[in-house]
Design a protein around this motif. Structure first.
Motif, short mmCIF file in Angstrom:
data_model
loop_
_atom_site.label_atom_id
_atom_site.label_comp_id
_atom_site.label_asym_id
_atom_site.label_seq_id
_atom_site.Cartn_x
_atom_site.Cartn_y
_atom_site.Cartn_z
N ARG A 198 144.76 38.53 46.01
CA ARG A 198 145.15 37.66 44.91
C ARG A 198 143.95 37.32 44.06
N PRO A 199 143.81 37.90 42.88
CA PRO A 199 142.69 37.56 42.01
C PRO A 199 142.81 36.13 41.51
N LYS A 200 141.68 35.56 41.10
CA LYS A 200 141.67 34.19 40.63
C LYS A 200 141.04 34.10 39.25
N GLY A 201 141.59 33.22 38.43
CA GLY A 201 141.04 32.99 37.11
C GLY A 201 139.75 32.20 37.18
N ILE A 202 138.83 32.53 36.29
CA ILE A 202 137.53 31.87 36.27
C ILE A 202 137.53 30.92 35.09
N LEU A 203 137.70 29.65 35.38
CA LEU A 203 137.83 28.62 34.35
C LEU A 203 136.44 28.20 33.88
N PRO A 204 136.13 28.35 32.61
CA PRO A 204 134.81 27.96 32.11
C PRO A 204 134.69 26.44 32.03
N GLY A 205 133.47 25.99 31.92
CA GLY A 205 133.24 24.56 31.74
C GLY A 205 133.76 24.09 30.40
N ALA A 206 134.23 22.86 30.35
CA ALA A 206 134.79 22.31 29.12
C ALA A 206 133.68 22.01 28.12
N THR A 207 134.01 22.13 26.82
CA THR A 207 133.07 21.80 25.75
C THR A 207 133.81 21.03 24.66
#
Length: 520
Positions: A173-182
């Motif tokens: 199961r691949p996972k999404g890589i959530l970037p840091g908020a800006t």
């Protein structure tokens, strides 16, 4: 800076050229079409932080959707178009897409559409299909109709979004890589990734960037974004072809490009009278990444193209970066470069202790900005952090060592990852799929060195009692074709009476025969 600046300055300048058809998307058209799509999403209640998924072959609409999502403050996920329908639908669902754009030109588009009916805003690229396939698209809007009905008025404020691409899953199961908020706006120029690429590789208004890879990968997508932010032109290949790539460099006076080692190998394998007949002198920067490049391949490319070959080591997670130029690569064969450009490398042992130069350990990058998160997977996020520096040190599981001058060398991967032509493939995912087949009693998947692709997956199979080996390999391949993407299916199958396991059941892959010395 987003393409709107360049649309105002020179609306007729090509933003994108499709290599096969020579169709052109100008900056004026990119600005208008991305704005209309963004306004359509806003009219449907789309807000900053909402997710949009796109699945298509290499085409204009991926890039239009990218900029539409970015200018709404949205999070865009481009789905690998070579995944099976089930694999694709999982990602669309997992990323919580409020909007999904799907190309009807994909052979499996009807299957994907049927499995993604939960998405509230569903848009098909191209016209709705006819016949039975049309039923799968009940409730879908047509892309051109959406743009035609949308407002072309630019809002006073457009918050800047980001991408959330998916890593290959170590357990299927691949996972999404959530970037840091800006808090950035779309017109802000202080975008760290774009600023970094601009300063490292000289992207500017005169850049012509050749993109020979699928746009669902992180590097091509982000280099396209960088090129457009600086007012340059992108030439997109629908698929890679070695000679055609060389012809495009000559035809369009390409200045920048990004490759995986497999592509370099295929170009080098062309007959000399073919590959040397093309003028590649316009190239200023040819970047390669995604997989280890054999030193002899890099040397041959430098001898052919000159000192324009650059390599970086990074990950979709964007937790750090090392870079190396042509001269450094010749002096330190096998190195992927020095740190300090983005993040500081720390090589750590099993307990997190930092190791001295020359010793192999887990590669951590010490970051100065917000660290990534794996979307909806706090356990995987926590596992990526250093035990004593969880707020600033992160790893993707790679192993390597630093030399005395802080040049990094990749050693092996803790996750058992294989890189097939620049694409991540995890044996565990393949093993999990094969474990479900009744005819297979036990299975182990490993990587085998391949001259062209770098590595290919191969499988050691213990058949169920009483089954003969004859014809089994073809049957297994056929069975897997509906369950895994083609590039994940083992190239060879070796049938063995028993796999090496410990008394507790742990598979000991190091005791398997070397696939390099076995017959296919």
């Amino acid at each position: 800076m987003y393409p709107g600046k360049w649309a105002a300055k020179n609306p007729d300048k090509p933003a994108v050229i499709m290599a096969d058809t020579e169709a052109v998307l100008t900056f004026g058209e990119l600005e208008d079409r991305s704005l209309r799509l963004a306004n359509h999403l806003r009219s449907r209640g789309f807000e900053k932080g909402d997710h949009i998924a796109v699945m298509a072959e290499n085409r204009f609409e991926i890039i239009e959707a990218l900029w539409a999502a970015l200018r709404t403050g949205g999070i865009v996920t481009v789905v690998n178009s070579h995944l099976t329908a089930a694999e694709s639908a999982y990602i669309v669902d997992d990323c919580d897409a409020r909007a999904f754009l799907l190309s009807t030109q994909l052979k499996k588009s009807s299957e994907v559409a049927e499995q993604c009916q939960q998405v509230e805003n569903r848009i098909c690229i191209d016209a709705l299909p006819d016949g039975e396939a049309r039923q799968a698209f009940a409730g879908w809007d047509e892309y051109e109709a959406v743009l035609g009905a949308a407002s072309a008025d630019k809002p006073d404020v457009e918050p800047r979004g980001d991408d959330m691409l998916y890593s290959s899953g170590t357990t299927g199961r691949p996972k999404g890589i959530l970037p840091g908020a800006t808090d950035l706006l779309i017109e802000d120029e202080d975008v760290s990734l774009i600023s970094l690429f601009r300063s490292l590789y000289g992207f500017d208004e005169d850049t012509v960037y050749l993109s020979p890879a699928p746009l669902y990968h992180a590097a091509p997508l982000r280099f396209v974004m960088t090129t457009h932010s600086q007012g340059g032109t992108v030439v997109v290949m629908p698929r890679f072809d070695a000679e055609e790539a060389l012809a495009l460099i000559e035809k369009h006076n390409v200045t920048h490009s990004q490759w995986v080692p497999t592509m370099l190998i295929r170009m080098l394998k062309l007959p000399d009278e073919v590959r040397l007949s093309y003028d590649v002198s316009s190239l200023k920067v040819a970047i390669h990444a995604a997989a280890p490049c054999p030193p002899e391949v890099k040397r041959a490319m430098i001898e052919w193209w000159g000192p324009v070959i650059f390599e970086y080591y990074a990950a979709t997670e964007s937790n750090g970066l090392t870079i190396i130029d042509s001269q450094q690569a010749l002096e330190r064969p096998g190195s992927v470069g020095r740190d300090g450009v983005k993040g500081i490398v720390h090589i750590c042992g099993p307990e997190g202790e930092e190791l001295p130069a020359g010793e192999i350990g887990v590669i951590y990058f010490e970051a100065t900005a917000a660290l990534f998160e794996y979307y909806k997977d706090p356990a995987k996020t926590a596992a990526s952090r250093h035990p004593d520096h969880a707020d600033t040190w992160a790893t993707t599981g790679d192993m390597g060592y630093l030399d005395e001058d802080r040049f990094l060398y990749i050693a092996e991967r803790t996750t058992g990852l294989n890189i097939v032509g620049g694409v991540n493939v995890y044996p565990q995912e393949i093993e999990n799929a094969l474990a479900l087949r009744p005819s297979i009693a036990d299975v182990a998947v490993v990587g085998k060195t391949d001259d062209e692709l770098g590595q290919v997956p191969v499988a050691f199979v213990q058949l169920a009692d009483g089954l003969a080996e004859v014809g089994q390999a073809d049957e297994i391949r056929s069975w897997l074709s509906d369950r895994l993407a083609r590039f994940k299916i083992p190239r060879e199958f070796y049938f063995v009476p028993e796999l090496p396991r410990t008394p507790t059941g742990k598979l000991v892959k190091r005791k398997l025969p070397d696939p390099a010395v076995l017959a296919g």
